[in-house]
Design a protein around this motif. Structure first.
Motif, PDB file in Angstrom:
ATOM      1  N   LEU A 127       0.824  -1.206   0.000  1.00 24.69           N
ATOM      2  CA  LEU A 127       0.000   0.000   0.000  1.00 24.69           C
ATOM      3  C   LEU A 127       0.862   1.262   0.000  1.00 24.69           C
ATOM      4  N   ARG A 128       2.009   1.209   0.659  1.00 25.31           N
ATOM      5  CA  ARG A 128       2.885   2.384   0.702  1.00 25.31           C
ATOM      6  C   ARG A 128       3.584   2.622  -0.625  1.00 25.31           C
ATOM      7  N   MET A 129       3.604   1.638  -1.498  1.00 21.80           N
ATOM      8  CA  MET A 129       4.296   1.764  -2.786  1.00 21.80           C
ATOM      9  C   MET A 129       3.396   2.313  -3.886  1.00 21.80           C
ATOM     10  N   ILE A 130       2.107   2.450  -3.618  1.00 22.53           N
ATOM     11  CA  ILE A 130       1.157   2.863  -4.646  1.00 22.53           C
ATOM     12  C   ILE A 130       1.014   4.386  -4.617  1.00 22.53           C
ATOM     13  N   PRO A 131       1.218   5.064  -5.751  1.00 26.26           N
ATOM     14  CA  PRO A 131       1.119   6.536  -5.788  1.00 26.26           C
ATOM     15  C   PRO A 131      -0.317   7.003  -5.944  1.00 26.26           C
ATOM     16  N   ARG A 132      -0.500   8.290  -5.805  1.00 19.57           N
ATOM     17  CA  ARG A 132      -1.815   8.903  -5.998  1.00 19.57           C
ATOM     18  C   ARG A 132      -2.018   9.242  -7.477  1.00 19.57           C
ATOM     19  N   TYR A 133      -3.221   9.048  -7.982  1.00 18.80           N
ATOM     20  CA  TYR A 133      -3.548   9.387  -9.363  1.00 18.80           C
ATOM     21  C   TYR A 133      -3.297  10.886  -9.601  1.00 18.80           C
ATOM     22  N   PRO A 134      -2.688  11.291 -10.757  1.00 11.72           N
ATOM     23  CA  PRO A 134      -2.581  10.558 -12.018  1.00 11.72           C
ATOM     24  C   PRO A 134      -1.342   9.675 -12.159  1.00 11.72           C
ATOM     25  N   THR A 153       0.843   6.352 -11.562  1.00 13.12           N
ATOM     26  CA  THR A 153       0.445   4.961 -11.384  1.00 13.12           C
ATOM     27  C   THR A 153       1.686   4.089 -11.214  1.00 13.12           C
ATOM     28  N   VAL A 154       1.461   2.864 -10.775  1.00 13.28           N
ATOM     29  CA  VAL A 154       2.539   1.879 -10.692  1.00 13.28           C
ATOM     30  C   VAL A 154       2.011   0.561 -11.242  1.00 13.28           C
ATOM     31  N   THR A 155       2.815  -0.105 -12.036  1.00 10.48           N
ATOM     32  CA  THR A 155       2.392  -1.371 -12.633  1.00 10.48           C
ATOM     33  C   THR A 155       2.663  -2.515 -11.669  1.00 10.48           C
ATOM     34  N   THR A 156       1.979  -3.632 -11.903  1.00  6.72           N
ATOM     35  CA  THR A 156       2.199  -4.797 -11.056  1.00  6.72           C
ATOM     36  C   THR A 156       3.626  -5.326 -11.202  1.00  6.72           C
ATOM     37  N   SER A 157       4.204  -5.188 -12.385  1.00  7.70           N
ATOM     38  CA  SER A 157       5.592  -5.643 -12.565  1.00  7.70           C
ATOM     39  C   SER A 157       6.557  -4.782 -11.756  1.00  7.70           C
ATOM     40  N   HIS A 211      12.203  -5.700  -0.724  1.00  7.81           N
ATOM     41  CA  HIS A 211      11.812  -5.755   0.684  1.00  7.81           C
ATOM     42  C   HIS A 211      11.693  -7.196   1.183  1.00  7.81           C
ATOM     43  N   GLY A 212      12.129  -8.146   0.375  1.00  4.29           N
ATOM     44  CA  GLY A 212      12.138  -9.537   0.812  1.00  4.29           C
ATOM     45  C   GLY A 212      10.906 -10.333   0.469  1.00  4.29           C
ATOM     46  N   PHE A 213      10.015  -9.776  -0.374  1.00  4.83           N
ATOM     47  CA  PHE A 213       8.804 -10.497  -0.763  1.00  4.83           C
ATOM     48  C   PHE A 213       8.918 -10.903  -2.242  1.00  4.83           C
ATOM     49  N   GLN A 214       8.938 -12.193  -2.507  1.00  2.79           N
ATOM     50  CA  GLN A 214       9.019 -12.687  -3.881  1.00  2.79           C
ATOM     51  C   GLN A 214       7.651 -13.226  -4.279  1.00  2.79           C
ATOM     52  N   LEU A 215       6.987 -12.500  -5.192  1.00  4.61           N
ATOM     53  CA  LEU A 215       5.621 -12.836  -5.586  1.00  4.61           C
ATOM     54  C   LEU A 215       5.494 -12.834  -7.097  1.00  4.61           C
ATOM     55  N   THR A 216       4.578 -13.635  -7.610  1.00  4.87           N
ATOM     56  CA  THR A 216       4.272 -13.607  -9.032  1.00  4.87           C
ATOM     57  C   THR A 216       3.357 -12.419  -9.320  1.00  4.87           C
ATOM     58  N   LEU A 217       3.292 -12.026 -10.589  1.00  6.32           N
ATOM     59  CA  LEU A 217       2.395 -10.936 -10.963  1.00  6.32           C
ATOM     60  C   LEU A 217       0.952 -11.281 -10.620  1.00  6.32           C
ATOM     61  N   ARG A 218       0.587 -12.559 -10.795  1.00  7.99           N
ATOM     62  CA  ARG A 218      -0.787 -12.969 -10.497  1.00  7.99           C
ATOM     63  C   ARG A 218      -1.095 -12.832  -9.006  1.00  7.99           C
ATOM     64  N   SER A 219      -0.113 -13.164  -8.148  1.00  2.00           N
ATOM     65  CA  SER A 219      -0.329 -13.035  -6.702  1.00  2.00           C
ATOM     66  C   SER A 219      -0.501 -11.576  -6.309  1.00  2.00           C
ATOM     67  N   ILE A 220       0.314 -10.711  -6.903  1.00  2.93           N
ATOM     68  CA  ILE A 220       0.198  -9.280  -6.607  1.00  2.93           C
ATOM     69  C   ILE A 220      -1.150  -8.750  -7.060  1.00  2.93           C
ATOM     70  N   GLN A 221      -1.597  -9.220  -8.235  1.00  2.00           N
ATOM     71  CA  GLN A 221      -2.890  -8.781  -8.747  1.00  2.00           C
ATOM     72  C   GLN A 221      -4.012  -9.201  -7.801  1.00  2.00           C
ATOM     73  N   ARG A 222      -3.936 -10.419  -7.276  1.00  2.36           N
ATOM     74  CA  ARG A 222      -4.962 -10.894  -6.339  1.00  2.36           C
ATOM     75  C   ARG A 222      -4.938 -10.065  -5.049  1.00  2.36           C
ATOM     76  N   ASP A 223      -3.722  -9.755  -4.556  1.00  2.00           N
ATOM     77  CA  ASP A 223      -3.620  -8.936  -3.344  1.00  2.00           C
ATOM     78  C   ASP A 223      -4.264  -7.561  -3.551  1.00  2.00           C
ATOM     79  N   LEU A 224      -3.980  -6.954  -4.691  1.00  4.84           N
ATOM     80  CA  LEU A 224      -4.504  -5.624  -4.965  1.00  4.84           C
ATOM     81  C   LEU A 224      -6.026  -5.638  -5.084  1.00  4.84           C
ATOM     82  N   GLU A 225      -6.550  -6.672  -5.677  1.00  4.39           N
ATOM     83  CA  GLU A 225      -8.008  -6.779  -5.797  1.00  4.39           C
ATOM     84  C   GLU A 225      -8.658  -6.897  -4.420  1.00  4.39           C
ATOM     85  N   LYS A 226      -8.007  -7.647  -3.508  1.00  3.24           N
ATOM     86  CA  LYS A 226      -8.526  -7.747  -2.141  1.00  3.24           C
ATOM     87  C   LYS A 226      -8.453  -6.391  -1.436  1.00  3.24           C
ATOM     88  N   LEU A 227      -7.327  -5.729  -1.578  1.00  7.78           N
ATOM     89  CA  LEU A 227      -7.122  -4.449  -0.897  1.00  7.78           C
ATOM     90  C   LEU A 227      -8.059  -3.368  -1.429  1.00  7.78           C
TER      91      LEU A 227
END
Length: 337
Positions: free
Chosen positions: A12-19, A21-25, A34-50
């Motif tokens: 959440l701290r890595m996401i900027p304010r519109y306009p 943006t930051v890509t999932t990649s 920061h020590g978290f190794q995730l696939t793009l699909r996992s990040i996408q699922r996290d963002l959808e939950k958040l």
């Protein structure tokens, strides 16, 4: 705290304010640092939950998807804004509003809004603070020239990343706008204008570019060629921003009316300023200053409250300005009948 919760907060701290943006990649790269190794699909699922609980937006037309906070989202989530911090932000808003371009203030509006909401809770007397504070700039209340928002953002990014930028710019003396390549060194806010300090390819010397004269901009992927010894404070103290008449400082000697000029004791003209021969009616002052247009304007404006004892040449030039002004006003008076 569970690792998943820490990952969510970090994301959440890595996401900027519109306009912006930051890509999932890009999030994947930053999270890995920061020590978290995730696939793009996992990040996408996290963002959808958040996004079900936080004001997140997604641009699904981009590949990979680009995420941002809603432009009007609250300024902070953790920690909550406390009263002292809210009051400080409100003071900052009162001071910055008259001097910053509107586009720069827009980025701070969510922070200011949260501060005002915090101050207004529980019938807090601090909530009345905005009604009781005003900031007045000295001098004429002229309207600030409008700065192109995209130009301001390009230049700030160029300064942060030490990159060159391209501007479509029209100086006052140029007949038409020109496309110039600029090596930016710094920004100076000198009410009512904002100046980019830097060099222009193919032209000598450090320039002061008024941002409201730039109509468009582009960030270039080439490093700035900046002298190693350039210092923005030294540049200002050299008198460069005040249209210097001489390259060497001068020793100013004034005799001032105490009633009108005592503020100079509280706000010295230079680090070596000295006040002596004080009486109830007057005092003398010496200070090492730059001979600039601003100094001459000030001497003319305060001429009825001080005697310019030295340097002699500056006293003579000040007298010429005052005499010419008097003659002009006499002529205008005769013309007006």
């Amino acid at each position: 705290m569970a690792e998943t919760s820490i990952r969510y907060l970090t994301m959440l701290r890595m996401i900027p304010r519109y306009p912006r943006t930051v890509t999932t990649s890009k999030l994947a790269e930053d999270l890995e640092e920061h020590g978290f190794q995730l696939t793009l699909r996992s990040i996408q699922r996290d963002l959808e939950k958040l996004s079900a609980h936080f004001p997140l937006m997604v641009d699904e037309s981009a590949r990979p998807y680009a995420w941002s906070y809603n432009a009007s989202a609250a300024a902070s989530m953790i920690p909550a804004l406390d009263m002292p911090a809210a009051l400080t932000l409100e003071l900052a808003r009162a001071y910055l509003a008259p001097v910053l371009p509107q586009r720069a203030l827009e980025h701070l509006q969510p922070h200011f809004r949260e501060a005002q909401e915090t101050l207004g809770r529980r019938d807090n007397p601090l909530g009345r603070w905005p009604e009781r504070v005003r900031v007045i700039n000295r001098g004429l209340m002229t309207r600030r020239p409008e700065v192109n928002g995209e130009v301001l953002e390009t230049i700030t990014e160029a300064l942060l990343k030490d990159l060159q930028c391209e501007l479509v710019y029209k100086a006052r003396s140029w007949p038409e706008p020109e496309t110039i390549r600029v090596h930016p060194y710094g920004l100076i806010f000198r009410d009512p204008n904002v100046y980019l300090i830097g060099t222009i390819d193919g032209r000598e010397g450090i320039r002061q570019l008024a941002l409201h004269r730039a109509s468009s901009s582009a960030l270039l992927d080439e490093a700035v060629d900046r002298p190693k010894d350039f210092d923005l404070d030294q540049y200002i103290h050299s008198g460069a921003m005040g249209q210097p008449f001489h390259h060497t400082p001068i020793q100013l000697h004034l005799r001032c009316d105490t009633e009108f000029m005592l503020h100079l004791a509280e706000s010295p003209m230079s680090l070596d300023q000295e006040i002596f021969n004080e009486t109830d009616e007057s005092f003398e002052l010496t200070a090492t200053v730059s001979d600039t247009m601003d100094l001459r304007w000030w001497l003319v404006a305060q001429a009825s409250h001080l005697d310019l004892l030295a340097p002699e040449y500056l006293r003579g030039e000040t007298m010429k300005i005052l005499e010419a002004s008097l003659q002009r006003q006499k002529a205008a008076s005769i013309e007006a009948g």
